[in-house]
Design a protein around this motif. Structure first.
Motif, PDB file in Angstrom:
ATOM      1  N   UNK A 258       0.831  -1.204   0.000  1.00 37.03           N
ATOM      2  CA  UNK A 258       0.000   0.000   0.000  1.00 37.03           C
ATOM      3  C   UNK A 258       0.869   1.259   0.000  1.00 37.03           C
ATOM      4  N   UNK A 259       2.099   1.102  -0.492  1.00 40.24           N
ATOM      5  CA  UNK A 259       3.025   2.228  -0.551  1.00 40.24           C
ATOM      6  C   UNK A 259       3.726   2.222  -1.893  1.00 40.24           C
ATOM      7  N   UNK A 260       3.892   3.388  -2.487  1.00 39.09           N
ATOM      8  CA  UNK A 260       4.563   3.521  -3.773  1.00 39.09           C
ATOM      9  C   UNK A 260       6.050   3.779  -3.550  1.00 39.09           C
ATOM     10  N   UNK A 261       6.873   3.089  -4.321  1.00 40.10           N
ATOM     11  CA  UNK A 261       8.316   3.309  -4.229  1.00 40.10           C
ATOM     12  C   UNK A 261       8.628   4.703  -4.762  1.00 40.10           C
ATOM     13  N   UNK A 262       9.249   5.577  -3.963  1.00 35.84           N
ATOM     14  CA  UNK A 262       9.486   6.947  -4.423  1.00 35.84           C
ATOM     15  C   UNK A 262      10.485   7.036  -5.568  1.00 35.84           C
ATOM     16  N   UNK A 263      11.317   6.013  -5.748  1.00 36.68           N
ATOM     17  CA  UNK A 263      12.316   6.069  -6.820  1.00 36.68           C
ATOM     18  C   UNK A 263      11.744   5.604  -8.155  1.00 36.68           C
ATOM     19  N   UNK A 264      11.032   4.491  -8.145  1.00 39.00           N
ATOM     20  CA  UNK A 264      10.527   3.913  -9.396  1.00 39.00           C
ATOM     21  C   UNK A 264       9.053   4.203  -9.641  1.00 39.00           C
ATOM     22  N   UNK A 265       8.359   4.731  -8.620  1.00 40.98           N
ATOM     23  CA  UNK A 265       6.918   5.029  -8.719  1.00 40.98           C
ATOM     24  C   UNK A 265       6.114   3.764  -8.998  1.00 40.98           C
ATOM     25  N   UNK A 266       6.604   2.638  -8.516  1.00 43.95           N
ATOM     26  CA  UNK A 266       5.906   1.367  -8.692  1.00 43.95           C
ATOM     27  C   UNK A 266       5.378   0.887  -7.345  1.00 43.95           C
ATOM     28  N   UNK A 267       4.529  -0.140  -7.412  1.00 45.60           N
ATOM     29  CA  UNK A 267       3.957  -0.753  -6.213  1.00 45.60           C
ATOM     30  C   UNK A 267       4.372  -2.221  -6.195  1.00 45.60           C
ATOM     31  N   UNK A 268       4.952  -2.667  -5.074  1.00 46.31           N
ATOM     32  CA  UNK A 268       5.419  -4.044  -4.976  1.00 46.31           C
ATOM     33  C   UNK A 268       4.252  -5.004  -4.788  1.00 46.31           C
ATOM     34  N   UNK A 269       4.293  -6.101  -5.534  1.00 47.61           N
ATOM     35  CA  UNK A 269       3.329  -7.190  -5.401  1.00 47.61           C
ATOM     36  C   UNK A 269       4.108  -8.447  -5.041  1.00 47.61           C
ATOM     37  N   UNK A 270       3.706  -9.112  -3.954  1.00 40.39           N
ATOM     38  CA  UNK A 270       4.366 -10.326  -3.499  1.00 40.39           C
ATOM     39  C   UNK A 270       3.524 -11.530  -3.894  1.00 40.39           C
TER      40      UNK A 270
END
Length: 382
Positions: A258-270
């Motif tokens: 529920x957090x966006x990576x500030x460097x890549x602007x992506x969202x991690x899915x596990x």
């Protein structure tokens, strides 16, 4: 005089006439009649289908992670007595991994046990004194104040027992903390110290990773990540021996950040693999195919149908139908390449016939014989 002139004329003319006759005779056998018909090329063509959009496929790469990865160390400082495991060794829950030298703690425990025995004896004596004084007070042979003092002495003695027992318990806890025990089934991945090394509290001694489960982390665009649901089945791709990502593995979405990576602007899915899949090791790279719809009017044609054009455009050759036809060049723009097919935009209409291959042997407006084939356009993943 005239006879000599006639003789000279004949001597000059006859050889010339003979030479001409010989040349005519020599070339008469090699002459061929000019062709009356021209052989036409036979070309394979396919009908194009113009559509309003196309599906663009690409790969997003992720890494395999151990579900649990623990840097294990002692909570106490001391000297390492022995490390019982090595790198790569599998361990079960409860396996003893390493141990500190505990001679000092055992000596302290003996001291604490002796203090506990002394406190217990003092408490027993205080209890007996309290009982005797209580009997004397009952018989009015002793004052009430002496009874109060005896009861308080007994309370102090009991408190001494509790304090001494706490010291023993504290040392027992330190003894238990002097042994590293595997918390789960895993594999030792990094042994950092050996026996005899003095370590500080919290200093890593070895690293342990869980062996039974693997987590795959994929950084996805937010719209794709948020369109997934926990528990949803997905497909991931593993690389073969040549490095081509084509081996499909079934997986399940475990969690969505529920957090966006500030460097890549992506969202991690596990995600985690399901069923009997290929063995995966932490650090392995896998790919997840993503598909998005691009609104652009055009049609799919084989790559072999393209030839170089002008001003950054490409050219396809079209014919009006089957049979004897004239080749007409059409300039198109390549929008997307996928496997052995390309999506092009240009003045093509559904039902137009495009030359499938061999365009380098043809020229514009050449007369050909067209035959329709069922071209197989194989899609790839990019």
């Amino acid at each position: 005089m005239k006879a000599s002139r006639s003789t000279l004329f004949l001597a000059l003319i006859l050889p010339t006439v003979g030479l001409v006759a010989l040349l005519v005779a020599a070339g008469s056998g090699q002459t061929q009649p000019s062709p009356t018909t021209v052989k036409q090329h036979v070309v394979d063509v396919m009908a194009v289908d113009v559509q309003p959009s196309y599906q663009q496929q690409r790969l997003v790469f992720g890494q395999v992670e151990a579900t649990q990865y623990t840097q294990m160390g002692f909570e106490l400082s001391g000297t390492v007595k022995q490390v019982y495991v090595d790198d790569g060794q599998p361990v079960q829950p409860g396996t003893v991994l390493a141990e500190l030298d505990t001679q000092r703690l055992h000596a302290q425990r003996k001291q604490a046990v002796a203090a506990l025995d002394r406190a217990t004896a003092n408490a027993r004596l205080a209890s007996l004194s309290q009982q005797r004084i209580a009997d004397l007070v009952t018989k009015k042979l002793e004052s009430r104040q002496r009874l109060d003092e005896a009861e308080q002495s007994l309370a102090v003695a009991n408190a001494g027992i509790t304090e001494a027992q706490a010291q023993v318990d504290r040392i027992d806890v330190e003894l238990s903390k002097s042994v590293l025990i595997a918390p789960y089934q895993g594999t030792v991945v990094n042994r950092q110290v050996d026996g005899g090394t003095t370590v500080a509290a919290g200093q890593p001694v070895l690293a342990l990773q869980q062996a039974t489960q693997r987590t795959l982390r994929f950084p996805l665009p937010s719209d794709k990540a948020l369109s997934l649901m926990v528990g949803q089945g997905v497909t991931v791709l593993a690389a073969d021996a040549k490095g081509h990502y084509g081996q499909a593995i079934d997986a399940t979405v475990d969690a969505i950040s529920q957090q966006r990576d500030p460097r890549t602007r992506t969202v991690d899915v596990l995600v985690s693999t399901t069923g009997d899949s290929e063995p995966l090791l932490p650090g392995d790279t896998l790919a997840m195919p993503l598909t998005r719809t691009v609104q652009a009017r055009g049609s799919w044609v084989p790559k072999s149908a393209l030839s170089s054009g002008v001003r950054g455009l490409w050219t396809v050759l079209t014919v009006a139908g089957e049979g004897a036809q004239e080749v007409i060049p059409v300039s198109v723009e390549v929008m997307f390449a996928d496997g052995d097919r390309v999506y092009v935009r240009g003045p093509l209409s559904s039902g137009d016939f495009v030359v499938v291959h061999g365009t380098q042997r043809l020229v514009p407006h050449q007369q050909v014989v067209a035959r329709t084939v069922d071209a197989k356009l194989t899609a790839g993943v990019r």
